[in-house]
Scaffold this active site. Structure first.
Site, PDB file in Angstrom:
ATOM      1  N   LYS A 118      46.296  70.541 -24.405  1.00 35.91           N
ATOM      2  CA  LYS A 118      45.179  69.708 -24.854  1.00 35.91           C
ATOM      3  C   LYS A 118      45.389  68.245 -24.471  1.00 35.91           C
ATOM      4  O   LYS A 118      46.414  67.655 -24.778  1.00 35.91           O
ATOM      5  CB  LYS A 118      45.015  69.819 -26.373  1.00 35.91           C
ATOM      6  CG  LYS A 118      43.812  69.032 -26.897  1.00 35.91           C
ATOM      7  CD  LYS A 118      43.569  69.292 -28.365  1.00 35.91           C
ATOM      8  CE  LYS A 118      44.320  68.383 -29.282  1.00 35.91           C
ATOM      9  NZ  LYS A 118      43.835  67.008 -29.341  1.00 35.91           N
TER      10      LYS A 118
ATOM     11  N   ASP B  17      39.802  67.119 -25.160  1.00 36.81           N
ATOM     12  CA  ASP B  17      39.370  66.812 -26.530  1.00 36.81           C
ATOM     13  C   ASP B  17      38.786  65.404 -26.586  1.00 36.81           C
ATOM     14  O   ASP B  17      39.409  64.481 -27.098  1.00 36.81           O
ATOM     15  CB  ASP B  17      40.583  66.966 -27.458  1.00 36.81           C
ATOM     16  CG  ASP B  17      40.199  66.909 -28.927  1.00 36.81           C
ATOM     17  OD1 ASP B  17      38.992  67.010 -29.240  1.00 36.81           O
ATOM     18  OD2 ASP B  17      41.118  66.777 -29.758  1.00 36.81           O
TER      19      ASP B  17
ATOM     20  N   LYS C 225      35.705  64.698 -27.928  1.00 34.67           N
ATOM     21  CA  LYS C 225      34.827  64.574 -29.113  1.00 34.67           C
ATOM     22  C   LYS C 225      33.604  63.713 -28.810  1.00 34.67           C
ATOM     23  O   LYS C 225      33.357  62.681 -29.446  1.00 34.67           O
ATOM     24  CB  LYS C 225      35.600  64.020 -30.316  1.00 34.67           C
ATOM     25  CG  LYS C 225      36.712  64.940 -30.799  1.00 34.67           C
ATOM     26  CD  LYS C 225      37.269  64.503 -32.131  1.00 34.67           C
ATOM     27  CE  LYS C 225      38.386  65.396 -32.634  1.00 34.67           C
ATOM     28  NZ  LYS C 225      39.664  65.257 -31.896  1.00 34.67           N
TER      29      LYS C 225
ATOM     30  N   ASP D 162      26.812  61.197 -28.871  1.00 35.48           N
ATOM     31  CA  ASP D 162      25.862  60.172 -28.425  1.00 35.48           C
ATOM     32  C   ASP D 162      24.490  60.824 -28.348  1.00 35.48           C
ATOM     33  O   ASP D 162      24.341  61.975 -28.783  1.00 35.48           O
ATOM     34  CB  ASP D 162      26.323  59.607 -27.060  1.00 35.48           C
ATOM     35  CG  ASP D 162      25.897  58.154 -26.868  1.00 35.48           C
ATOM     36  OD1 ASP D 162      24.708  57.848 -27.112  1.00 35.48           O
ATOM     37  OD2 ASP D 162      26.737  57.337 -26.464  1.00 35.48           O
ATOM     38  N   ILE D 163      23.512  60.143 -27.771  1.00 38.79           N
ATOM     39  CA  ILE D 163      22.209  60.787 -27.647  1.00 38.79           C
ATOM     40  C   ILE D 163      22.325  61.918 -26.612  1.00 38.79           C
ATOM     41  O   ILE D 163      23.214  61.892 -25.752  1.00 38.79           O
ATOM     42  CB  ILE D 163      21.102  59.777 -27.243  1.00 38.79           C
ATOM     43  CG1 ILE D 163      21.409  59.123 -25.907  1.00 38.79           C
ATOM     44  CG2 ILE D 163      20.886  58.739 -28.339  1.00 38.79           C
ATOM     45  CD1 ILE D 163      20.257  58.310 -25.336  1.00 38.79           C
TER      46      ILE D 163
ATOM     47  N   THR E 281      39.224  66.179 -40.300  1.00 37.97           N
ATOM     48  CA  THR E 281      40.082  66.449 -41.463  1.00 37.97           C
ATOM     49  C   THR E 281      40.602  65.154 -42.082  1.00 37.97           C
ATOM     50  O   THR E 281      41.126  65.157 -43.184  1.00 37.97           O
ATOM     51  CB  THR E 281      41.270  67.347 -41.069  1.00 37.97           C
ATOM     52  OG1 THR E 281      41.832  66.826 -39.865  1.00 37.97           O
ATOM     53  CG2 THR E 281      40.851  68.771 -40.848  1.00 37.97           C
TER      54      THR E 281
ATOM     55  N   ARG F  15      53.117  67.762 -32.357  1.00 39.48           N
ATOM     56  CA  ARG F  15      54.472  67.262 -32.571  1.00 39.48           C
ATOM     57  C   ARG F  15      55.543  68.291 -32.904  1.00 39.48           C
ATOM     58  O   ARG F  15      56.694  68.092 -32.491  1.00 39.48           O
ATOM     59  CB  ARG F  15      54.426  66.132 -33.613  1.00 39.48           C
ATOM     60  CG  ARG F  15      53.745  64.894 -33.046  1.00 39.48           C
ATOM     61  CD  ARG F  15      53.258  63.951 -34.115  1.00 39.48           C
ATOM     62  NE  ARG F  15      52.165  64.555 -34.868  1.00 39.48           N
ATOM     63  CZ  ARG F  15      51.584  63.981 -35.915  1.00 39.48           C
ATOM     64  NH1 ARG F  15      52.017  62.800 -36.330  1.00 39.48           N
ATOM     65  NH2 ARG F  15      50.596  64.582 -36.543  1.00 39.48           N
TER      66      ARG F  15
HETATM   67  O1  C5P Z   1      50.971  66.670 -33.642  1.00 44.49           O
HETATM   68  P1  C5P Z   1      49.927  67.502 -34.319  1.00 44.49           P
HETATM   69  O2  C5P Z   1      50.252  68.975 -34.352  1.00 44.49           O
HETATM   70  O3  C5P Z   1      49.537  66.958 -35.677  1.00 44.49           O
HETATM   71  O4  C5P Z   1      48.658  67.342 -33.352  1.00 44.49           O
HETATM   72  C1  C5P Z   1      47.413  67.846 -33.698  1.00 44.49           C
HETATM   73  C2  C5P Z   1      46.432  67.483 -32.649  1.00 44.49           C
HETATM   74  O5  C5P Z   1      45.133  67.920 -33.067  1.00 44.49           O
HETATM   75  C3  C5P Z   1      46.282  65.992 -32.356  1.00 44.49           C
HETATM   76  O6  C5P Z   1      46.007  65.855 -30.970  1.00 44.49           O
HETATM   77  C4  C5P Z   1      45.089  65.573 -33.188  1.00 44.49           C
HETATM   78  O7  C5P Z   1      44.386  64.504 -32.626  1.00 44.49           O
HETATM   79  C5  C5P Z   1      44.222  66.836 -33.150  1.00 44.49           C
HETATM   80  N1  C5P Z   1      43.319  67.003 -34.270  1.00 44.49           N
HETATM   81  C6  C5P Z   1      43.735  67.039 -35.595  1.00 44.49           C
HETATM   82  N2  C5P Z   1      42.835  67.208 -36.605  1.00 44.49           N
HETATM   83  C7  C5P Z   1      41.541  67.359 -36.326  1.00 44.49           C
HETATM   84  C8  C5P Z   1      41.105  67.350 -34.994  1.00 44.49           C
HETATM   85  C9  C5P Z   1      42.034  67.167 -33.979  1.00 44.49           C
HETATM   86  O8  C5P Z   1      44.900  66.920 -35.857  1.00 44.49           O
HETATM   87  N3  C5P Z   1      40.689  67.566 -37.303  1.00 44.49           N
END
Ligand code: C5P
Length: 232
Positions: free
Chosen positions: A33, A61, A63, A66-67, A116, A207
């Site tokens: 991603k 990703d 996201k 916009d219009i 989230t 991570r």
């Molecule tokens: O490092 P980690 O496992 O927390 O990474 C989660 C990934 O998912 C990050 O790239 C974060 O931006 C993305 N993400 C998220 N929660 C969301 C949407 C995307 O953690 N609701």
């Protein structure tokens, strides 16, 4: 062996690191991603760099929100890069979602329901009254009606969303943590096994894999544990 249904979030400080992580995890996972930060810093070239020789699926990703006309143009612009998945915000509404779906016919458009990071108080201030779960279900149903075949939601919501949209839609969940690892800034987390049992199809994991001294081994270990549970 089939790669595990994991999208490794390549939230790297630079392109070399992102490409290195991608190379290490690619034998074990289906998808990598690329997020907004990497894409804005390095531009479209980042896709070829992380795809490398393996041709791993790339989840872009961005996201978009916009219009409809602008999102259509943006989706067309990135569709040339052939990402497997591209995200848009469900709250952009049905016409915007439909515009993205039509602009990128070879890419799976995934609608992000409710971030989230937003609390119910935040949602109230934005004008979304009531329980976050209700908003998630409503946005999920609307997005599917508008033509998406994938949704992004938290692991806590995945079973409710699955009940709402049925079996044919790909559910993508971030906030996934293997047992015993640090949840970091993710407030609501689930283990990979739990998220899959609840109905997720693709787990976004960053991570716990990329922060490991050996990202390849970390990805392989999570992939193996998923395989064990799915065969149990
Ligand atoms: O490092 P980690 O496992 O927390 O990474 C989660 C990934 O998912 C990050 O790239 C974060 O931006 C993305 N993400 C998220 N929660 C969301 C949407 C995307 O953690 N609701």
């Amino acid at each position: 062996m089939t790669p595990a249904p994991i999208a490794v979030a390549l939230d790297a400080p630079d392109l070399e690191t992102a490409a290195r992580w991608a190379g290490l995890v690619t034998p074990h996972v289906s998808t990598v991603k690329v997020g907004l930060e990497l894409y804005l810093r390095y531009g479209p070239d980042v896709i070829a760099s992380v795809r490398g020789a393996s041709g791993v699926r790339v989840f872009l990703d961005l996201k978009l929100h916009d219009i409809p006309n602008t999102v259509s143009g943006a989706a067309k612009a990135v569709a040339r890069l052939r990402p497997a998945i591209l995200t848009v915000h469900a709250s952009g509404g049905p016409a915007m979602i439909k515009a993205a779906v039509e602009a990128a016919p070879h890419t799976q458009i995934a609608a992000v329901t409710v971030l989230t990071s937003l609390s119910e108080a935040d949602l109230g201030r934005i004008g979304i009254a009531g329980a976050a779960d209700d908003a998630v279900r409503r946005l999920a149903a609307m997005s599917v009606e508008a033509g998406v075949t994938a949704l992004v939601c938290s692991p806590n919501e995945v079973s409710a969303v699955r009940a709402e949209v049925g079996p044919g839609i790909t559910l993508i969940t971030p906030g996934v943590r293997p047992p015993g690892t640090d949840s970091q800034d993710q407030a609501r987390v689930a283990t990979p096994e739990q998220a899959m049992a609840d109905g997720a199809d693709l787990l976004v994991i960053g991570r716990p894999i990329t922060g490991s001294p050996d990202p390849g081994a970390a990805a392989a270990a999570i992939a193996a544990s998923l395989r064990r549970t799915s065969h149990a």
